[in-house]
Motif scaffolding. Structure first.
Motif, short mmCIF file in Angstrom:
data_model
loop_
_atom_site.label_atom_id
_atom_site.label_comp_id
_atom_site.label_asym_id
_atom_site.label_seq_id
_atom_site.Cartn_x
_atom_site.Cartn_y
_atom_site.Cartn_z
N LEU A 112 -10.72 -44.29 47.12
CA LEU A 112 -9.99 -43.26 46.40
C LEU A 112 -8.61 -42.97 46.99
CD1 LEU A 112 -13.08 -42.75 45.68
CD2 LEU A 112 -12.43 -40.38 45.31
N CYS A 113 -8.36 -43.42 48.23
CA CYS A 113 -7.15 -43.00 48.92
C CYS A 113 -5.85 -43.42 48.23
CB CYS A 113 -7.17 -43.44 50.39
SG CYS A 113 -7.64 -45.14 50.71
N PRO A 114 -5.74 -44.61 47.63
CA PRO A 114 -4.47 -44.91 46.96
C PRO A 114 -4.16 -43.94 45.82
CG PRO A 114 -5.73 -46.92 47.31
CD PRO A 114 -6.65 -45.77 47.60
N HIS A 115 -5.18 -43.53 45.07
CA HIS A 115 -4.96 -42.57 43.99
C HIS A 115 -4.48 -41.23 44.55
CE1 HIS A 115 -7.45 -45.53 41.89
NE2 HIS A 115 -7.06 -44.99 40.76
N GLN A 168 -0.69 -45.79 55.08
CA GLN A 168 -0.49 -45.58 53.65
C GLN A 168 0.65 -44.59 53.35
OE1 GLN A 168 -3.80 -45.98 50.83
NE2 GLN A 168 -5.16 -46.05 52.62
N PRO A 169 0.85 -43.52 54.14
CA PRO A 169 2.03 -42.69 53.86
C PRO A 169 3.34 -43.49 53.87
CG PRO A 169 0.54 -41.52 55.31
CD PRO A 169 0.00 -42.91 55.18
N PHE A 215 -3.01 -34.17 53.97
CA PHE A 215 -1.63 -34.56 54.23
C PHE A 215 -1.02 -33.47 55.12
CE2 PHE A 215 -3.01 -36.28 50.21
CZ PHE A 215 -2.62 -37.62 50.29
N CYS A 216 -0.60 -33.87 56.32
CA CYS A 216 -0.19 -32.87 57.29
C CYS A 216 0.92 -33.40 58.20
CB CYS A 216 -1.39 -32.43 58.13
SG CYS A 216 -2.17 -33.74 59.09
N HIS A 267 10.57 -35.91 55.74
CA HIS A 267 9.72 -36.31 56.86
C HIS A 267 8.45 -36.95 56.30
CE1 HIS A 267 11.98 -34.08 59.98
NE2 HIS A 267 12.28 -33.28 58.95
N ARG A 268 7.87 -37.86 57.09
CA ARG A 268 6.67 -38.59 56.68
C ARG A 268 5.42 -37.80 57.09
NH1 ARG A 268 7.66 -42.41 53.62
NH2 ARG A 268 8.73 -43.81 55.06
N PRO A 269 4.50 -37.50 56.15
CA PRO A 269 3.25 -36.85 56.55
C PRO A 269 2.27 -37.85 57.16
CG PRO A 269 3.18 -37.31 54.21
CD PRO A 269 4.55 -37.75 54.69
N VAL A 270 1.30 -37.33 57.86
CA VAL A 270 0.16 -38.13 58.31
C VAL A 270 -0.97 -37.90 57.30
CG1 VAL A 270 -1.44 -38.61 60.21
CG2 VAL A 270 0.88 -37.77 60.69
N MET A 271 -1.76 -38.93 57.06
CA MET A 271 -2.86 -38.85 56.09
C MET A 271 -4.18 -38.94 56.85
SD MET A 271 -3.17 -41.33 52.75
CE MET A 271 -4.36 -41.12 51.44
N ILE A 272 -4.99 -37.90 56.76
CA ILE A 272 -6.33 -37.92 57.36
C ILE A 272 -7.34 -38.18 56.24
CG2 ILE A 272 -8.07 -36.58 58.61
CD1 ILE A 272 -5.81 -34.93 59.81
N HIS A 273 -8.12 -39.23 56.40
CA HIS A 273 -9.21 -39.52 55.47
C HIS A 273 -10.47 -38.86 56.06
CE1 HIS A 273 -7.07 -43.23 53.77
NE2 HIS A 273 -6.36 -42.89 54.83
N ARG A 274 -11.27 -38.22 55.20
CA ARG A 274 -12.41 -37.48 55.71
C ARG A 274 -13.51 -37.43 54.67
NH1 ARG A 274 -13.57 -32.57 53.14
NH2 ARG A 274 -14.63 -34.35 52.21
#
Length: 411
Positions: A101-104, A259-260, A155-156, A275-282
């Protein structure tokens, strides 16, 4: 003597308890859910959605299909295509059943402008995804081709990662306690040799350091496992075991810098710059299929009351009490409880008690109980309670269910 692993195999129990089944016309690895199994699944999904809502997540829906280009950008096509279904040609374009689901969610984030004041932005979905598993590895609910995943992406900013990952780990531990699940270990999954991983050494080092920080701060014992990372980043995997001792991953927390960048995600910082966010998958419970499989085996079908397909069985002693029993079932249903009337058509009282052995609460109504709006309560563990008003029983069961307790009755 403990039960043999085969005695609590979810594939056997799932069919005996009429939770799920398969059919050659639908295909291997594509189970369908029967009403009792659907009730367990729905209770689990409602629990995790509400837990996420309370934790500040916003829910979205996204399509189970995407253009091949989407997965080329995300990196799935280069690193994961062997596990994906072949593309479908439609109108001169190629579409793919999504493996993740992450690309969506990255595209959804990208669709709107974001300020640093909005971060962390927590996006969750219970959505379908598909894996082209070989028939030889398919089995029951643990390895399937159509997966309903409890997924979320946070997204953080970089300095929010540790706190957000720790929060996700806390949600996982809370859910496991409610489900009566005891993990066998926590694992920091790292890259190994080979070319299946994104080549970005600095990003890997930063991601691994952040997850180590989270695990160390949690006080949990954990092991490091090379070769178990996702292709785009390391992860914390929460491992469970079946009765035969075979391990699988139920829940996970991942840090992704890849991916960001691939999707050119950004937010506007306090300096007015991008600025580029970090993506946490959980994922709190992982795939619904695997979670239910583990719950079936963990509890041998005797689910915690909030998950039980039938929470209250109402048993009139004779035809004279049928009306009182039917009214109790209707009152339970109005309170949102899953109740079932087992009358004389299902056999003697003793036979009905045995048939409802996995139901947490049995309410027996004889002549005395019917006259006084009372019930004689039998608990699944064999305890018999003093007759009590029907309203008291329903209130107590509703309280235990709402609290997602694993206790059958308590003090």
């Amino acid at each position: 003597m403990s039960e043999s692993p085969n005695a609590v195999d979810h594939r056997r129990l799932g069919r005996e308890l009429e939770l799920f089944d398969t059919d050659p016309l639908i295909g291997a690895g594509l189970p369908y859910w029967l009403p009792d199994g659907a009730a367990v699944r729905q209770a689990l999904e409602e629990y995790v959605r509400e837990a996420e809502r309370r934790a500040g997540y916003r829910h979205v829906y996204s399509p189970v299909l995407g253009k091949r280009e989407l997965y080329e950008i995300s990196g799935h096509w280069a690193h994961y295509s062997d596990d994906m279904f072949p593309p479908m040609d439609v109108g001169g374009e190629q579409f793919v059943m999504r493996p993740s689901l992450c690309p969506h969610h990255a595209v959804i984030f990208r669709s709107r402008a974001h300020s640093y004041r909005e971060l962390p932005l927590r996006m969750a979905e219970l959505g379908g995804m598909f894996r082209s598993e070989l028939s030889g590895v398919l089995g029951g609910l643990t390895r399937v081709r159509a997966i309903q995943l409890n997924d979320a992406h946070i997204f953080c900013t970089l300095d929010q990662v540790a706190e957000e990952a720790a929060g996700a780990l806390g949600l996982i531990r809370e859910a496991h306690a409610a489900m009566g699940i005891v993990p066998v270990r926590y694992q920091l999954s790292l890259p190994g040799p080979g070319g299946k991983y994104v080549a970005a050494p600095e990003k890997w080092e930063r991601s691994i350091a952040l997850l180590r920080e989270v695990l160390d701060a949690s006080g949990l014992d954990y092991e490091e496992a090379e070769g178990e990372a996702a292709f785009y980043g390391p992860k914390i995997d929460v491992q469970v075991a079946d009765p035969a001792g075979r391990e699988s991953t139920l829940s996970t927390v991942q840090v992704d810098f890849h991916q960001p960048e691939r999707f050119d995600l950004h937010y506007i910082g306090p300096d007015g710059a991008r600025h580029r966010p970090v993506m946490i998958h959980r994922s709190v419970i992982g795939s619904v299929e695997r979670a239910v499989a583990h719950l079936v085996e963990r509890h041998a079908g005797a689910f915690p009351a909030w998950l039980a397909p039938v929470q209250l069985a109402v048993l009139p002693v004779s035809d004279d009490e049928h009306g009182a029993a039917a009214r109790l079932v209707a009152r339970a249903a109005e309170l949102g409880l899953r109740a079932e009337l087992l009358d004389q058509a299902q056999g003697t009282l003793g036979a009905r008690v045995r048939a409802a052995r996995l139901v947490p609460y049995q309410a027996v109504i004889g002549a005395k109980e019917a006259a006084g709006d009372l019930v004689a309560v039998r608990l699944r563990d064999g305890r018999r309670l003093d007759p009590m008003p029907t309203g008291e029983l329903l209130g107590r069961v509703r309280e235990l269910v709402d609290g997602h307790s694993t206790a059958l009755w308590g003090g």
